[in-house]
Write a protein that holds these residues in place. Structure first.
Motif, PDB file in Angstrom:
ATOM      1  N   PRO A   1     -23.070  10.505  21.730  1.00 23.09           N
ATOM      2  CA  PRO A   1     -21.642  10.300  21.966  1.00 23.09           C
ATOM      3  C   PRO A   1     -20.982  11.551  22.529  1.00 23.09           C
ATOM      4  N   ASN A   2     -20.062  11.337  23.468  1.00 30.09           N
ATOM      5  CA  ASN A   2     -19.285  12.418  24.079  1.00 30.09           C
ATOM      6  C   ASN A   2     -20.159  13.524  24.660  1.00 30.09           C
ATOM      7  N   SER A   3     -21.265  13.154  25.241  1.00 30.20           N
ATOM      8  CA  SER A   3     -22.176  14.111  25.843  1.00 30.20           C
ATOM      9  C   SER A   3     -21.824  14.324  27.305  1.00 30.20           C
ATOM     10  N   ASN A   4     -22.194  15.456  27.834  1.00 28.63           N
ATOM     11  CA  ASN A   4     -22.076  15.724  29.260  1.00 28.63           C
ATOM     12  C   ASN A   4     -23.440  15.646  29.933  1.00 28.63           C
ATOM     13  N   MET A   5     -24.365  14.927  29.324  1.00 29.08           N
ATOM     14  CA  MET A   5     -25.710  14.792  29.863  1.00 29.08           C
ATOM     15  C   MET A   5     -25.660  14.154  31.247  1.00 29.08           C
ATOM     16  N   LEU A   6     -26.441  14.688  32.163  1.00 33.34           N
ATOM     17  CA  LEU A   6     -26.549  14.140  33.504  1.00 33.34           C
ATOM     18  C   LEU A   6     -27.881  13.408  33.598  1.00 33.34           C
TER      19      LEU A   6
ATOM     20  N   LEU B   1     -25.527  21.099  31.107  1.00 35.26           N
ATOM     21  CA  LEU B   1     -25.213  21.438  32.490  1.00 35.26           C
ATOM     22  C   LEU B   1     -25.181  22.938  32.743  1.00 35.26           C
ATOM     23  N   ASN B   2     -25.075  23.736  31.693  1.00 36.78           N
ATOM     24  CA  ASN B   2     -25.060  25.187  31.835  1.00 36.78           C
ATOM     25  C   ASN B   2     -26.435  25.813  31.642  1.00 36.78           C
ATOM     26  N   ASN B   3     -27.451  24.972  31.434  1.00 35.67           N
ATOM     27  CA  ASN B   3     -28.795  25.476  31.168  1.00 35.67           C
ATOM     28  C   ASN B   3     -29.812  24.636  31.940  1.00 35.67           C
ATOM     29  N   LEU B   4     -30.233  25.114  33.092  1.00 32.72           N
ATOM     30  CA  LEU B   4     -31.197  24.358  33.905  1.00 32.72           C
ATOM     31  C   LEU B   4     -32.542  24.190  33.209  1.00 32.72           C
ATOM     32  N   GLN B   5     -32.818  24.996  32.198  1.00 28.51           N
ATOM     33  CA  GLN B   5     -34.062  24.855  31.445  1.00 28.51           C
ATOM     34  C   GLN B   5     -34.085  23.566  30.627  1.00 28.51           C
ATOM     35  N   SER B   6     -32.916  22.934  30.444  1.00 25.87           N
ATOM     36  CA  SER B   6     -32.860  21.681  29.686  1.00 25.87           C
ATOM     37  C   SER B   6     -33.197  20.469  30.560  1.00 25.87           C
TER      38      SER B   6
END
Length: 108
Positions: A2-7, A36-41
């Protein structure tokens, strides 16, 4: 989540035109970026069942994979994920999106 900024998204080198059903390619993939602030994710899952890479039907939004690996239910903002033709990469099984975009790359 919920309320995630996941792309979440996918790549398909084929067109989405028509009511032709399954399209075959080994070049499709789905992806997720949890932070979104961590490309390693970022995670990427390449198609494992190339004969069920994408499904083309005018009544659907983009549909990746035989098991509805990534698709919008009835052209809504309620999307679903089920790993069948693509590996599991941490996408929730159902989620609501705020927006989606489809791009076409055209060779000049």
């Amino acid at each position: 989540m919920p309320n995630s900024n996941m792309l979440v998204g996918g790549y398909n080198p084929l067109d989405w035109n028509g009511n032709v059903g399954w399209k075959n390619t080994t070049d499709s993939f789905i992806f997720s970026l949890r932070d979104l602030n961590n490309l390693q994710s970022a995670k990427l899952g390449r198609v494992t069942e190339s004969n069920h890479a994408v499904y083309c039907n005018n009544g659907y939004c983009p549909l990746f994979g035989r098991g509805n690996d990534l698709y919008a239910n009835n052209n809504s903002n309620n999307w679903q994920h089920c790993s069948t033709s693509y590996p599991s990469i941490g996408i929730p099984s159902s989620f609501t999106i705020s927006d989606y975009e489809v791009f076409q790359v055209v060779k000049n």
